[in-house]
Motif scaffolding. Structure first.
Motif, PDB file in Angstrom:
ATOM      1  N   THR A  26       0.808  -1.196   0.000  1.00  0.00           N
ATOM      2  CA  THR A  26       0.000   0.000   0.000  1.00  0.00           C
ATOM      3  C   THR A  26       0.842   1.247   0.000  1.00  0.00           C
ATOM      4  OG1 THR A  26      -0.054  -0.187   2.370  1.00  0.00           O
ATOM      5  CG2 THR A  26      -1.881  -1.089   1.160  1.00  0.00           C
ATOM      6  N   GLU A  27       1.639   1.380   0.990  1.00  0.00           N
ATOM      7  CA  GLU A  27       2.353   2.624   1.170  1.00  0.00           C
ATOM      8  C   GLU A  27       3.692   2.539   0.462  1.00  0.00           C
ATOM      9  OE1 GLU A  27       3.184   5.575   1.997  1.00  0.00           O
ATOM     10  OE2 GLU A  27       3.110   5.843   4.126  1.00  0.00           O
ATOM     11  N   ASP A  28       4.115   1.324   0.185  1.00  0.00           N
ATOM     12  CA  ASP A  28       5.506   1.156  -0.157  1.00  0.00           C
ATOM     13  C   ASP A  28       5.757   0.624  -1.532  1.00  0.00           C
ATOM     14  OD1 ASP A  28       6.594   2.011   2.250  1.00  0.00           O
ATOM     15  OD2 ASP A  28       5.765   0.230   3.157  1.00  0.00           O
ATOM     16  N   GLU A  29       6.699   1.228  -2.107  1.00  0.00           N
ATOM     17  CA  GLU A  29       7.293   0.660  -3.296  1.00  0.00           C
ATOM     18  C   GLU A  29       8.115  -0.523  -2.832  1.00  0.00           C
ATOM     19  OE1 GLU A  29      11.187   2.068  -5.720  1.00  0.00           O
ATOM     20  OE2 GLU A  29      10.597   2.804  -3.767  1.00  0.00           O
ATOM     21  N   GLU A  67       3.986   8.516   3.929  1.00  0.00           N
ATOM     22  CA  GLU A  67       4.773   8.883   5.114  1.00  0.00           C
ATOM     23  C   GLU A  67       6.254   8.997   4.793  1.00  0.00           C
ATOM     24  OE1 GLU A  67       4.256   6.349   8.518  1.00  0.00           O
ATOM     25  OE2 GLU A  67       3.038   7.916   9.431  1.00  0.00           O
ATOM     26  N   HIS A  68       6.664   8.346   3.734  1.00  0.00           N
ATOM     27  CA  HIS A  68       8.091   8.399   3.399  1.00  0.00           C
ATOM     28  C   HIS A  68       8.530   9.817   3.044  1.00  0.00           C
ATOM     29  CE1 HIS A  68       9.185   4.120   3.544  1.00  0.00           C
ATOM     30  NE2 HIS A  68       7.904   3.933   3.292  1.00  0.00           N
ATOM     31  N   GLN A  69       7.582  10.621   2.602  1.00  0.00           N
ATOM     32  CA  GLN A  69       7.935  12.003   2.248  1.00  0.00           C
ATOM     33  C   GLN A  69       8.192  12.860   3.483  1.00  0.00           C
ATOM     34  OE1 GLN A  69       5.040  13.935  -0.361  1.00  0.00           O
ATOM     35  NE2 GLN A  69       6.150  15.876  -0.189  1.00  0.00           N
ATOM     36  N   ILE A 100      10.766   4.576   7.451  1.00  0.00           N
ATOM     37  CA  ILE A 100      11.748   3.735   6.782  1.00  0.00           C
ATOM     38  C   ILE A 100      11.220   2.303   6.734  1.00  0.00           C
ATOM     39  CG2 ILE A 100      13.014   3.398   8.968  1.00  0.00           C
ATOM     40  CD1 ILE A 100      15.577   3.098   7.250  1.00  0.00           C
ATOM     41  N   ASP A 101      11.476   1.659   5.619  1.00  0.00           N
ATOM     42  CA  ASP A 101      11.146   0.245   5.495  1.00  0.00           C
ATOM     43  C   ASP A 101      12.399  -0.563   5.769  1.00  0.00           C
ATOM     44  OD1 ASP A 101       8.615   0.992   4.605  1.00  0.00           O
ATOM     45  OD2 ASP A 101       9.288   1.091   2.527  1.00  0.00           O
ATOM     46  N   VAL A 102      12.240  -1.612   6.540  1.00  0.00           N
ATOM     47  CA  VAL A 102      13.380  -2.477   6.836  1.00  0.00           C
ATOM     48  C   VAL A 102      12.973  -3.925   6.576  1.00  0.00           C
ATOM     49  CG1 VAL A 102      14.273  -0.898   8.578  1.00  0.00           C
ATOM     50  CG2 VAL A 102      12.788  -2.767   9.272  1.00  0.00           C
ATOM     51  N   PHE A 148      -1.500  -4.563   6.553  1.00  0.00           N
ATOM     52  CA  PHE A 148      -0.457  -4.809   7.546  1.00  0.00           C
ATOM     53  C   PHE A 148       0.928  -4.735   6.890  1.00  0.00           C
ATOM     54  CE2 PHE A 148       1.842  -8.375   9.912  1.00  0.00           C
ATOM     55  CZ  PHE A 148       2.337  -7.519  10.878  1.00  0.00           C
ATOM     56  N   GLU A 149       1.754  -3.893   7.448  1.00  0.00           N
ATOM     57  CA  GLU A 149       3.111  -3.744   6.923  1.00  0.00           C
ATOM     58  C   GLU A 149       4.128  -3.883   8.067  1.00  0.00           C
ATOM     59  OE1 GLU A 149       2.147  -0.721   3.193  1.00  0.00           O
ATOM     60  OE2 GLU A 149       3.638  -0.155   4.681  1.00  0.00           O
ATOM     61  N   PRO A 150       4.551  -5.098   8.338  1.00  0.00           N
ATOM     62  CA  PRO A 150       5.485  -5.292   9.461  1.00  0.00           C
ATOM     63  C   PRO A 150       6.839  -4.638   9.235  1.00  0.00           C
ATOM     64  CG  PRO A 150       5.174  -7.348   8.237  1.00  0.00           C
ATOM     65  CD  PRO A 150       4.177  -6.372   7.689  1.00  0.00           C
ATOM     66  N   TRP A 151       7.067  -4.154   8.027  1.00  0.00           N
ATOM     67  CA  TRP A 151       8.374  -3.571   7.683  1.00  0.00           C
ATOM     68  C   TRP A 151       8.404  -2.052   7.758  1.00  0.00           C
ATOM     69  CZ3 TRP A 151       5.010  -5.954   4.180  1.00  0.00           C
ATOM     70  CH2 TRP A 151       4.353  -5.091   3.316  1.00  0.00           C
ATOM     71  N   HIS A 152       7.258  -1.410   7.846  1.00  0.00           N
ATOM     72  CA  HIS A 152       7.198   0.046   7.739  1.00  0.00           C
ATOM     73  C   HIS A 152       7.260   0.670   9.133  1.00  0.00           C
ATOM     74  CE1 HIS A 152       5.759   3.928   5.910  1.00  0.00           C
ATOM     75  NE2 HIS A 152       5.307   4.092   7.144  1.00  0.00           N
ATOM     76  N   LEU A 153       8.373   1.337   9.414  1.00  0.00           N
ATOM     77  CA  LEU A 153       8.571   1.976  10.708  1.00  0.00           C
ATOM     78  C   LEU A 153       8.408   3.475  10.581  1.00  0.00           C
ATOM     79  CD1 LEU A 153      11.781   0.083  11.916  1.00  0.00           C
ATOM     80  CD2 LEU A 153       9.380  -0.517  12.317  1.00  0.00           C
TER      81      LEU A 153
HETATM   82 ZN   LIG Z   1       7.057   2.148   4.022  1.00  0.00          ZN
END
Ligand SMILES: [Zn+2]
Length: 311
Positions: free
Chosen positions: A54-57, A223-225, A230-232, A279-284
């Motif tokens: 959703t939020e992430d490339e 939110e990245h803007q 940060i995605d990890v 759900f994005e367990p990687w998006h902090l």
């Molecule tokens: Zn993200």
């Protein structure tokens, strides 16, 4: 901006929140512990087969990294996970030896969250950006610095940058992870408005706007803007942005420890209906240690936390 009286109010509210949300918390914990068999989990089989999100490339750690042209990024088909969830015991729960110091007293959000759908920049590290609230067009933080952590090869330039405070925090988080034997890398941090334009337009061209809206953030809404997200990911999932990260020891460590460094796992499974994001367990998302700890304890979406804190 720290007024003792406001802080006291904040504390009182926090206590109230803890009391009010016990059932939510249990519910969410239950959901978190449940293997993701019913969710629209997006799994990747090969580095070339990347999931929508959703939020992430999606960024893949490929042996031969391509030059990251967003227009080429192709979201893969949603694929339900057939992977049996491994219920391995969580052995790595011991707290990090050296907890990061709690430097900043939490600001009390006495500002409106938004005006006419535009985010309130005065909220600083508590800024709220979501499906309804956008950053001012072209917004770019003026204190971006490169985070000195390991990134996947495909992350370069600005995408390794965060706002200074968040960069320092992710450096501490990564150091704490390493101490606990947890291997994580950053996959994508700051994304500019223009970059998100390219990315989103590519998705629209491919799938049409209506479809693209379901898995990608339109420009201004990522939110990245903000320079605070940060995605990890970890080697155990090939550094993919996949929900199966949740079941790895790295994902579990993140869920249990990110708040100690000022980060929240922003898009929880239990919040999907409320946030509109899967759900994005990687998006902090960085919000500071005190607020992150409150959010972690009360287990509510960031939106609700802010609204409740302000009332
Ligand atoms: Zn993200």
């Amino acid at each position: 901006m720290r007024k003792p009286s406001l802080l006291m109010v904040c504390c009182a509210l926090t206590l109230t929140l803890v009391g009010c949300n016990t059932s939510n918390q249990n519910e969410a914990e239950e959901a978190d512990n449940k293997p993701a068999e019913t969710e629209t989990e997006q799994r990747t089989e090969t580095p070339a087969d990347v999931p929508k999100d959703t939020e992430d490339e999606v960024v893949e750690e490929a042996p031969a990294p391509e030059a990251e042209p967003p227009a080429e990024d192709k979201p893969a088909e949603d694929k339900p996970s057939e992977e049996p969830a491994t219920d391995e015991p969580e052995g790595e729960e011991k707290p990090v030896a050296e907890a990061p110091p709690v430097e900043e007293p939490a600001q009390t959000p006495s500002e409106p969250l938004e005006q006419n759908g535009t985010a309130n920049l005065k909220l600083d590290t508590l800024i709220l950006v979501n499906k309804q609230i956008a950053l001012p067009a072209g917004y770019k933080p003026n204190d971006l610095v490169t985070a000195n952590i390991d990134f996947v090869d495909t992350a370069s330039g600005e995408r390794r940058m965060l706002r200074k405070e968040a960069a320092q925090a992710i450096e501490k988080l990564m150091a704490g992870a390493k101490t606990a034997g947890i291997d994580l890398k950053g996959t994508s941090a700051f994304r500019s408005y223009d970059y998100q334009v390219q990315l989103f337009n590519a998705y629209v061209a491919k799938d049409g706007k209506e479809q693209a809206m379901k898995y990608s953030a339109p420009p201004g809404h990522s939110e990245h803007q903000t320079g605070l997200a940060i995605d990890v990911s970890s080697a155990s999932v090939g550094y993919q942005l996949t929900q199966s990260l949740e079941q790895t020891k790295e994902g579990k460590w993140l869920a249990d420890n990110a708040h100690k460094y000022g980060f929240i796992v922003r898009y929880q499974r239990a919040y999907e209906a409320e946030t509109g994001y899967m759900f994005e367990p990687w998006h902090l998302r960085y919000i500071g240690v005190e607020h992150a700890t409150n959010v972690h304890k009360t287990n509510v979406p960031f939106e609700r936390y802010l609204e409740q804190s302000m009332n």
